[in-house]
Design a protein around this motif. Structure first.
Motif, short mmCIF file in Angstrom:
data_model
loop_
_atom_site.label_atom_id
_atom_site.label_comp_id
_atom_site.label_asym_id
_atom_site.label_seq_id
_atom_site.Cartn_x
_atom_site.Cartn_y
_atom_site.Cartn_z
N THR A 88 -5.70 7.07 -8.68
CA THR A 88 -4.90 6.40 -9.70
C THR A 88 -5.75 5.81 -10.81
O THR A 88 -5.40 5.89 -11.99
N PHE B 274 -2.24 14.73 -0.56
CA PHE B 274 -0.85 14.30 -0.76
C PHE B 274 0.12 15.06 0.15
O PHE B 274 1.22 14.59 0.40
N VAL C 257 0.97 7.16 -6.64
CA VAL C 257 -0.03 8.18 -6.90
C VAL C 257 0.52 9.56 -6.60
O VAL C 257 0.27 10.53 -7.30
N ALA C 258 1.29 9.63 -5.51
CA ALA C 258 1.71 10.93 -5.00
C ALA C 258 2.91 11.50 -5.73
O ALA C 258 3.27 12.64 -5.51
N LYS D 230 -3.10 18.67 -18.29
CA LYS D 230 -2.75 17.26 -18.40
C LYS D 230 -3.98 16.39 -18.67
O LYS D 230 -3.86 15.17 -18.78
N HIS E 56 -6.47 8.72 -13.04
CA HIS E 56 -5.26 9.34 -13.61
C HIS E 56 -4.59 8.45 -14.66
O HIS E 56 -4.11 8.93 -15.67
N ARG F 4 -5.27 11.12 -17.35
CA ARG F 4 -4.34 12.23 -17.13
C ARG F 4 -2.99 11.92 -17.74
O ARG F 4 -2.42 10.85 -17.50
N GLN G 13 -5.46 4.81 1.54
CA GLN G 13 -5.05 3.90 0.47
C GLN G 13 -6.18 3.67 -0.54
O GLN G 13 -5.96 3.68 -1.75
N ALA H 244 -6.47 6.85 -2.56
CA ALA H 244 -5.35 6.97 -3.48
C ALA H 244 -5.54 6.06 -4.70
O ALA H 244 -5.26 6.43 -5.84
N MET I 230 1.97 1.93 -3.34
CA MET I 230 0.84 2.41 -4.14
C MET I 230 0.62 3.90 -3.92
O MET I 230 0.44 4.66 -4.86
N ILE I 231 0.64 4.30 -2.66
CA ILE I 231 0.45 5.73 -2.37
C ILE I 231 1.56 6.54 -2.99
O ILE I 231 1.34 7.59 -3.58
N LEU I 232 2.79 6.04 -2.89
CA LEU I 232 3.92 6.76 -3.47
C LEU I 232 3.74 6.95 -4.96
O LEU I 232 4.04 8.00 -5.51
N THR J 290 3.80 12.74 -8.67
CA THR J 290 3.75 14.01 -9.38
C THR J 290 3.62 15.16 -8.39
O THR J 290 4.34 16.15 -8.44
N PHE J 291 2.68 15.01 -7.46
CA PHE J 291 2.47 16.06 -6.48
C PHE J 291 3.72 16.28 -5.63
O PHE J 291 4.15 17.40 -5.43
N PRO K 145 0.80 -1.22 0.00
CA PRO K 145 0.00 0.00 0.00
C PRO K 145 0.84 1.27 0.00
O PRO K 145 0.49 2.25 -0.64
N VAL K 146 1.95 1.26 0.73
CA VAL K 146 2.81 2.45 0.77
C VAL K 146 3.36 2.74 -0.61
O VAL K 146 3.40 3.88 -1.06
N LYS L 47 1.91 7.38 5.69
CA LYS L 47 3.21 6.76 5.44
C LYS L 47 4.16 6.86 6.63
O LYS L 47 5.28 6.37 6.57
#
Lengths: 152, 152
Positions: B143, B46, A13-14, B94, B146, B150, B136, B139, A9-11, A16-17, A6-7, B54
């Motif tokens: 995704t 984010f 997604v995150a 985008k 996106h 995107r 999660q 997120a 996965m979050i990374l 770009t931000f 999951p971490v 995290k």
């Protein structure tokens, strides 16, 4: 329980931000944030509700109610995260240094605006006359703060 | 009743916004609007909630609840006004043209994200583990859209 996936996965997604945010100073992030929140509010208030109140756009109860609900919600967002100490500079901003010199007054005017925006969210779908009165009260609350704390 | 004065008042408040908005095409306004709304959401999701999930930032129930409430509210805002037909171009964006070619699928994914964000708004203040699970899920919903709609 698989804590790693999951971490990751979050990374993903995150990313770009985070890349953008990491390149910014805390002051720059706060300035961009408050400008984005206030601009989103302005889109609905000055771009939709004010033209309806002025008769430049037909009154539509459903559209007015939606935009006013958003304005009420957005009116709560800029203050806590958008105006930390030190965010008087760091990116182009119209926020005057006086905000941080008299934060109590600034906060009071911000709260007064939130109160008017909350009322607007409640009544904008009623009818044109009711909405117009509350758009005017909310606009006055915007001005009360902008006159003192926002550069022209 | 003095109908003139209030209109003048609104105009005075709105002048900065109107001058900017008048210089923009409808497509440009929509693009800037959706970017501002999504950027405001990204700041909280984010910038605050994901780092808490995290373990990069200490969990604070009050902060998490506030940011998650804002994320839930903001998740409703971009769609109706931010993606009108013709806003696939007109300013740097985008957003892929596929959005308007398969609007039904785009809308479905946007609604799925709103559902997860609404849950996040309800549970983020409970405890870290509960918040992390829902961060999660949210997120993943970001995704899902996106990846298809995107540009990177």
């Amino acid at each position: 329980m698989k804590p790693v996936a999951p971490v990751v996965m979050i990374l993903a997604v995150a990313c770009t931000f985070s890349a953008t945010a990491a390149a910014q100073t805390p002051a720059e992030r706060a300035i961009k944030y408050r400008q984005a929140a206030l601009s989103t509010m302005g889109f609905h208030f000055f771009g939709i509700l004010a033209p309806m109140a002025k008769g430049e756009r037909p009154y539509d109860a459903q559209v007015a109610a939606r935009s006013a609900k958003f304005v009420a919600e957005l009116s709560e967002m800029p203050w806590h995260d958008g105006f930390p100490a030190g965010s008087d500079a760091g990116a182009p901003t119209k926020a005057k240094p006086e905000i941080w010199k008299d934060k109590a007054k600034f906060d009071k005017l911000a709260q007064a605006m939130q109160a008017e925006a909350a009322k607007l969210g409640q009544v904008a779908g009623t009818d044109l006359a009711t909405m117009r009165t509350q758009v005017q009260a909310t606009a006055k609350a915007c001005t009360n703060c902008h006159d003192e704390f926002r550069a022209r």
